[in-house]
Design a protein around this motif. Sequence first.
Motif, PDB file in Angstrom:
ATOM      1  N   ALA A 175      14.115  12.466  -3.821  1.00 32.82           N
ATOM      2  CA  ALA A 175      13.743  11.063  -3.640  1.00 32.82           C
ATOM      3  C   ALA A 175      14.396  10.472  -2.400  1.00 32.82           C
ATOM      4  O   ALA A 175      13.783   9.702  -1.657  1.00 32.82           O
ATOM      5  N   GLU A 176      15.662  10.825  -2.148  1.00 33.06           N
ATOM      6  CA  GLU A 176      16.395  10.267  -1.014  1.00 33.06           C
ATOM      7  C   GLU A 176      15.890  10.812   0.318  1.00 33.06           C
ATOM      8  O   GLU A 176      15.946  10.144   1.342  1.00 33.06           O
ATOM      9  N   GLU A 177      15.397  12.050   0.323  1.00 36.01           N
ATOM     10  CA  GLU A 177      14.951  12.662   1.578  1.00 36.01           C
ATOM     11  C   GLU A 177      13.608  12.123   2.057  1.00 36.01           C
ATOM     12  O   GLU A 177      13.209  12.363   3.192  1.00 36.01           O
ATOM     13  N   ASN A 178      12.874  11.430   1.184  1.00 30.57           N
ATOM     14  CA  ASN A 178      11.604  10.795   1.549  1.00 30.57           C
ATOM     15  C   ASN A 178      10.528  11.811   1.904  1.00 30.57           C
ATOM     16  O   ASN A 178       9.455  11.465   2.373  1.00 30.57           O
ATOM     17  N   ARG A 179      10.831  13.087   1.725  1.00 29.31           N
ATOM     18  CA  ARG A 179       9.865  14.168   1.886  1.00 29.31           C
ATOM     19  C   ARG A 179       9.095  14.098   3.185  1.00 29.31           C
ATOM     20  O   ARG A 179       7.888  14.239   3.244  1.00 29.31           O
ATOM     21  N   GLU A 180       9.755  13.870   4.301  1.00 25.82           N
ATOM     22  CA  GLU A 180       9.093  13.812   5.608  1.00 25.82           C
ATOM     23  C   GLU A 180       9.288  15.112   6.377  1.00 25.82           C
ATOM     24  O   GLU A 180       9.503  15.125   7.575  1.00 25.82           O
ATOM     25  N   SER A 181       9.203  16.211   5.702  1.00 27.09           N
ATOM     26  CA  SER A 181       9.430  17.506   6.335  1.00 27.09           C
ATOM     27  C   SER A 181       8.116  18.149   6.729  1.00 27.09           C
ATOM     28  O   SER A 181       7.126  18.043   6.012  1.00 27.09           O
ATOM     29  N   PRO A 182       8.059  18.871   7.858  1.00 25.49           N
ATOM     30  CA  PRO A 182       6.848  19.610   8.218  1.00 25.49           C
ATOM     31  C   PRO A 182       6.611  20.826   7.334  1.00 25.49           C
ATOM     32  O   PRO A 182       5.610  21.517   7.493  1.00 25.49           O
ATOM     33  N   ASP A 183       7.535  21.099   6.395  1.00 26.89           N
ATOM     34  CA  ASP A 183       7.375  22.256   5.521  1.00 26.89           C
ATOM     35  C   ASP A 183       6.561  21.927   4.274  1.00 26.89           C
ATOM     36  O   ASP A 183       6.389  22.784   3.404  1.00 26.89           O
ATOM     37  N   ILE A 184       6.074  20.679   4.140  1.00 27.54           N
ATOM     38  CA  ILE A 184       5.245  20.316   3.010  1.00 27.54           C
ATOM     39  C   ILE A 184       3.966  19.672   3.532  1.00 27.54           C
ATOM     40  O   ILE A 184       3.876  19.280   4.690  1.00 27.54           O
ATOM     41  N   THR A 185       2.943  19.565   2.672  1.00 26.35           N
ATOM     42  CA  THR A 185       1.681  18.955   3.074  1.00 26.35           C
ATOM     43  C   THR A 185       1.789  17.436   3.039  1.00 26.35           C
ATOM     44  O   THR A 185       2.284  16.869   2.066  1.00 26.35           O
ATOM     45  N   HIS A 186       1.323  16.786   4.111  1.00 25.53           N
ATOM     46  CA  HIS A 186       1.324  15.326   4.207  1.00 25.53           C
ATOM     47  C   HIS A 186      -0.107  14.808   4.186  1.00 25.53           C
ATOM     48  O   HIS A 186      -1.040  15.496   4.610  1.00 25.53           O
ATOM     49  N   GLU A 187      -0.253  13.598   3.685  1.00 20.22           N
ATOM     50  CA  GLU A 187      -1.559  12.944   3.641  1.00 20.22           C
ATOM     51  C   GLU A 187      -1.489  11.634   4.416  1.00 20.22           C
ATOM     52  O   GLU A 187      -0.547  10.849   4.245  1.00 20.22           O
ATOM     53  N   ARG A 188      -2.457  11.403   5.274  1.00 21.40           N
ATOM     54  CA  ARG A 188      -2.523  10.167   6.041  1.00 21.40           C
ATOM     55  C   ARG A 188      -3.947   9.620   6.017  1.00 21.40           C
ATOM     56  O   ARG A 188      -4.919  10.386   6.053  1.00 21.40           O
ATOM     57  N   ASN A 189      -4.078   8.285   5.970  1.00 19.12           N
ATOM     58  CA  ASN A 189      -5.374   7.630   6.148  1.00 19.12           C
ATOM     59  C   ASN A 189      -5.577   7.379   7.631  1.00 19.12           C
ATOM     60  O   ASN A 189      -4.745   6.743   8.277  1.00 19.12           O
ATOM     61  N   PHE A 190      -6.670   7.875   8.165  1.00 19.68           N
ATOM     62  CA  PHE A 190      -6.942   7.768   9.600  1.00 19.68           C
ATOM     63  C   PHE A 190      -7.447   6.360   9.920  1.00 19.68           C
ATOM     64  O   PHE A 190      -8.389   5.851   9.306  1.00 19.68           O
ATOM     65  N   ASN A 191      -6.779   5.691  10.874  1.00 21.31           N
ATOM     66  CA  ASN A 191      -7.168   4.354  11.306  1.00 21.31           C
ATOM     67  C   ASN A 191      -7.980   4.420  12.593  1.00 21.31           C
ATOM     68  O   ASN A 191      -7.955   5.427  13.314  1.00 21.31           O
ATOM     69  N   ALA A 192      -8.661   3.317  12.901  1.00 16.81           N
ATOM     70  CA  ALA A 192      -9.526   3.280  14.079  1.00 16.81           C
ATOM     71  C   ALA A 192      -8.751   3.500  15.363  1.00 16.81           C
ATOM     72  O   ALA A 192      -9.290   4.021  16.353  1.00 16.81           O
ATOM     73  N   THR A 193      -7.483   3.111  15.377  1.00 15.72           N
ATOM     74  CA  THR A 193      -6.667   3.245  16.585  1.00 15.72           C
ATOM     75  C   THR A 193      -5.908   4.563  16.648  1.00 15.72           C
ATOM     76  O   THR A 193      -5.178   4.817  17.612  1.00 15.72           O
ATOM     77  N   ASP A 194      -6.031   5.404  15.611  1.00 18.10           N
ATOM     78  CA  ASP A 194      -5.284   6.661  15.561  1.00 18.10           C
ATOM     79  C   ASP A 194      -5.918   7.728  16.439  1.00 18.10           C
ATOM     80  O   ASP A 194      -7.121   7.703  16.719  1.00 18.10           O
ATOM     81  N   ARG A 195      -5.072   8.678  16.837  1.00 19.68           N
ATOM     82  CA  ARG A 195      -5.525   9.902  17.486  1.00 19.68           C
ATOM     83  C   ARG A 195      -4.923  11.077  16.738  1.00 19.68           C
ATOM     84  O   ARG A 195      -3.745  11.041  16.348  1.00 19.68           O
ATOM     85  N   PHE A 222     -12.218  16.501  16.813  1.00 27.22           N
ATOM     86  CA  PHE A 222     -11.001  15.720  16.580  1.00 27.22           C
ATOM     87  C   PHE A 222     -11.019  14.391  17.327  1.00 27.22           C
ATOM     88  O   PHE A 222     -10.048  13.634  17.280  1.00 27.22           O
ATOM     89  N   ARG A 223     -12.131  14.087  18.015  1.00 27.35           N
ATOM     90  CA  ARG A 223     -12.190  12.833  18.766  1.00 27.35           C
ATOM     91  C   ARG A 223     -12.912  11.732  17.995  1.00 27.35           C
ATOM     92  O   ARG A 223     -12.568  10.566  18.095  1.00 27.35           O
ATOM     93  N   LYS A 224     -13.926  12.053  17.215  1.00 26.50           N
ATOM     94  CA  LYS A 224     -14.707  11.045  16.500  1.00 26.50           C
ATOM     95  C   LYS A 224     -14.484  11.213  15.000  1.00 26.50           C
ATOM     96  O   LYS A 224     -15.270  11.827  14.301  1.00 26.50           O
ATOM     97  N   ILE A 225     -13.367  10.658  14.568  1.00 26.85           N
ATOM     98  CA  ILE A 225     -13.008  10.713  13.145  1.00 26.85           C
ATOM     99  C   ILE A 225     -13.163   9.307  12.581  1.00 26.85           C
ATOM    100  O   ILE A 225     -12.613   8.338  13.114  1.00 26.85           O
ATOM    101  N   ALA A 226     -13.907   9.172  11.504  1.00 26.75           N
ATOM    102  CA  ALA A 226     -14.189   7.857  10.928  1.00 26.75           C
ATOM    103  C   ALA A 226     -12.920   7.243  10.344  1.00 26.75           C
ATOM    104  O   ALA A 226     -12.100   7.939   9.721  1.00 26.75           O
ATOM    105  N   ALA A 227     -12.766   5.937  10.577  1.00 25.78           N
ATOM    106  CA  ALA A 227     -11.627   5.218   9.999  1.00 25.78           C
ATOM    107  C   ALA A 227     -11.672   5.315   8.477  1.00 25.78           C
ATOM    108  O   ALA A 227     -12.744   5.238   7.868  1.00 25.78           O
ATOM    109  N   GLY A 228     -10.518   5.502   7.868  1.00 27.24           N
ATOM    110  CA  GLY A 228     -10.440   5.645   6.419  1.00 27.24           C
ATOM    111  C   GLY A 228     -10.485   7.083   5.942  1.00 27.24           C
ATOM    112  O   GLY A 228     -10.261   7.353   4.753  1.00 27.24           O
TER     113      GLY A 228
END
Length: 238
Positions: A175-195, A222-228
């Motif tokens: 819980a304290e480490e916040n699990r921000e390691s590249p050794d695990i799978t991460h999920e992100r919602n793609f925004n209109a301003t993201d690359r 990887f250039r035209k990814i819909a927001a959300g």
Amino acid sequence: MLDFGHKVEKLYVQPYRDAEFSQPVPENKFSALINPATYNISYKFEFDDSQAPGTSATNMKFNRILPRDFNFDFLFDGTGVVKDMSVLSLGIANPFAEPVTVTEQIEAFKRKIIDYQSDRHRPYYLKIHWGELLFKGVLKQMDIEYKVFAPDGKPIRAMAKCQFAESIADVQRAAEENRESPDITHERNFNATDRLDHLTFKIYEKDEPYIQVAEFNGLDGFRKIAAGTKIYFPPIEK
């Protein structure tokens, strides 16, 4: 000016049976004879200092934060002079009271703090309490220095120099480490301003794997990814 109206708070060690510190052993609570004049806590960090041949310097790559060490000295006194935790309470011993010997005090300390738990196959986990100090860990090392002796050679004063190592339960640590390691799978919602390459760099600290990320998510490009769109960043080989 010293305020003699305040009650002296005692430093004490409370043993626990489990790594989550949820099963105390109340009868094994141990209070120091005299509150410490000093104690120290060591913070240690580990870096990878491997260096390529023919180079003059290296980038110190962070590896991990090591458990903290806590060092404190326990005084054991068999003269009968020291009657309380506070150094303000040193006084004349009660001539009718039989002082507990140093050997008996140390054996009691070992029995309450060090002794092996046969049902758990390990010594106790320990909490050290004093004022604002709350340290959770295990006793890593203890060196006993015998300082004063009676004419018959029996020790009447000793100092136990103790080194404790921090211990954190796996659930709390995760819980304290916040699990921000590249050794695990991460999920992100793609925004209109993201690359995608920028998000990839935030996760892996390099943008080259963005092609792998696109393939993992079944993207046509990887250039035209819909927001959300949910983008998953899998573990990658180092």
